[in-house]
Motif scaffolding. Structure first.
Motif, PDB file in Angstrom:
ATOM      1  N   ALA A 172      -0.279   7.624  -5.949  1.00 49.57           N
ATOM      2  CA  ALA A 172      -1.537   8.354  -6.075  1.00 49.57           C
ATOM      3  C   ALA A 172      -1.339   9.828  -5.692  1.00 49.57           C
ATOM      4  O   ALA A 172      -1.905  10.724  -6.324  1.00 49.57           O
ATOM      5  CB  ALA A 172      -2.602   7.709  -5.193  1.00 49.57           C
ATOM      6  N   ALA A 173      -0.513  10.071  -4.672  1.00 50.12           N
ATOM      7  CA  ALA A 173      -0.243  11.455  -4.262  1.00 50.12           C
ATOM      8  C   ALA A 173       0.572  12.181  -5.333  1.00 50.12           C
ATOM      9  O   ALA A 173       0.369  13.378  -5.573  1.00 50.12           O
ATOM     10  CB  ALA A 173       0.482  11.469  -2.920  1.00 50.12           C
ATOM     11  N   ALA A 174       1.503  11.484  -5.963  1.00 51.98           N
ATOM     12  CA  ALA A 174       2.346  12.119  -6.972  1.00 51.98           C
ATOM     13  C   ALA A 174       1.582  12.396  -8.257  1.00 51.98           C
ATOM     14  O   ALA A 174       1.842  13.385  -8.938  1.00 51.98           O
ATOM     15  CB  ALA A 174       3.561  11.231  -7.251  1.00 51.98           C
ATOM     16  N   THR A 226       0.800  -1.230   0.000  1.00 52.11           N
ATOM     17  CA  THR A 226       0.000   0.000   0.000  1.00 52.11           C
ATOM     18  C   THR A 226       0.831   1.277   0.000  1.00 52.11           C
ATOM     19  O   THR A 226       0.389   2.287  -0.558  1.00 52.11           O
ATOM     20  CB  THR A 226      -0.950   0.037   1.206  1.00 52.11           C
ATOM     21  OG1 THR A 226      -0.184  -0.105   2.398  1.00 52.11           O
ATOM     22  CG2 THR A 226      -1.985  -1.054   1.116  1.00 52.11           C
ATOM     23  N   ALA A 227       2.000   1.276   0.616  1.00 55.77           N
ATOM     24  CA  ALA A 227       2.805   2.500   0.691  1.00 55.77           C
ATOM     25  C   ALA A 227       3.186   3.028  -0.693  1.00 55.77           C
ATOM     26  O   ALA A 227       2.984   4.214  -0.974  1.00 55.77           O
ATOM     27  CB  ALA A 227       4.031   2.275   1.563  1.00 55.77           C
ATOM     28  N   PRO A 228       3.706   2.210  -1.615  1.00 54.36           N
ATOM     29  CA  PRO A 228       4.004   2.744  -2.947  1.00 54.36           C
ATOM     30  C   PRO A 228       2.750   3.193  -3.695  1.00 54.36           C
ATOM     31  O   PRO A 228       2.795   4.166  -4.455  1.00 54.36           O
ATOM     32  CB  PRO A 228       4.669   1.572  -3.674  1.00 54.36           C
ATOM     33  CG  PRO A 228       5.136   0.663  -2.612  1.00 54.36           C
ATOM     34  CD  PRO A 228       4.203   0.841  -1.463  1.00 54.36           C
ATOM     35  N   ALA A 229       1.642   2.521  -3.466  1.00 57.65           N
ATOM     36  CA  ALA A 229       0.398   2.915  -4.139  1.00 57.65           C
ATOM     37  C   ALA A 229      -0.072   4.280  -3.644  1.00 57.65           C
ATOM     38  O   ALA A 229      -0.527   5.110  -4.440  1.00 57.65           O
ATOM     39  CB  ALA A 229      -0.681   1.862  -3.905  1.00 57.65           C
ATOM     40  N   VAL A 230       0.034   4.522  -2.350  1.00 60.07           N
ATOM     41  CA  VAL A 230      -0.366   5.815  -1.791  1.00 60.07           C
ATOM     42  C   VAL A 230       0.565   6.918  -2.291  1.00 60.07           C
ATOM     43  O   VAL A 230       0.115   8.010  -2.668  1.00 60.07           O
ATOM     44  CB  VAL A 230      -0.381   5.754  -0.242  1.00 60.07           C
ATOM     45  CG1 VAL A 230      -0.533   7.141   0.370  1.00 60.07           C
ATOM     46  CG2 VAL A 230      -1.487   4.838   0.232  1.00 60.07           C
TER      47      VAL A 230
END
Length: 49
Positions: free
Chosen positions: A43-45, A36-40
Motif C-alpha cells: 500500500a505504501a509503494a 499484514t506487513a506485505p500488505a502495508v
C-alpha cells in the motif's frame, strides 16, 4: 409383597484432565504480521505521490 428398594450409589464424579497439546506452526501474532506487513508495504509503494 414387594421388596424394599435399595439405595443406588454412583461413582464419584471426576472430570477428565485434558493436557494442553503443544501448538504446531507459527503463533497468532507472527501469522498476523506475516499477512499484514506485505500488505502495508504494498500500500505504501502503490500510494500516489
Amino acid at each position: 409383597m414387594r421388596p424394599s428398594p435399595k439405595k443406588v450409589t454412583y461413582p464419584r464424579y471426576r472430570p477428565t484432565v485434558r493436557r494442553a497439546q503443544p501448538r504446531q506452526g507459527p503463533s497468532l501474532v507472527s501469522l498476523t504480521l506475516l499477512i499484514t506487513a506485505p500488505a502495508v508495504l504494498a500500500a505504501a509503494a502503490l500510494r500516489p505521490r
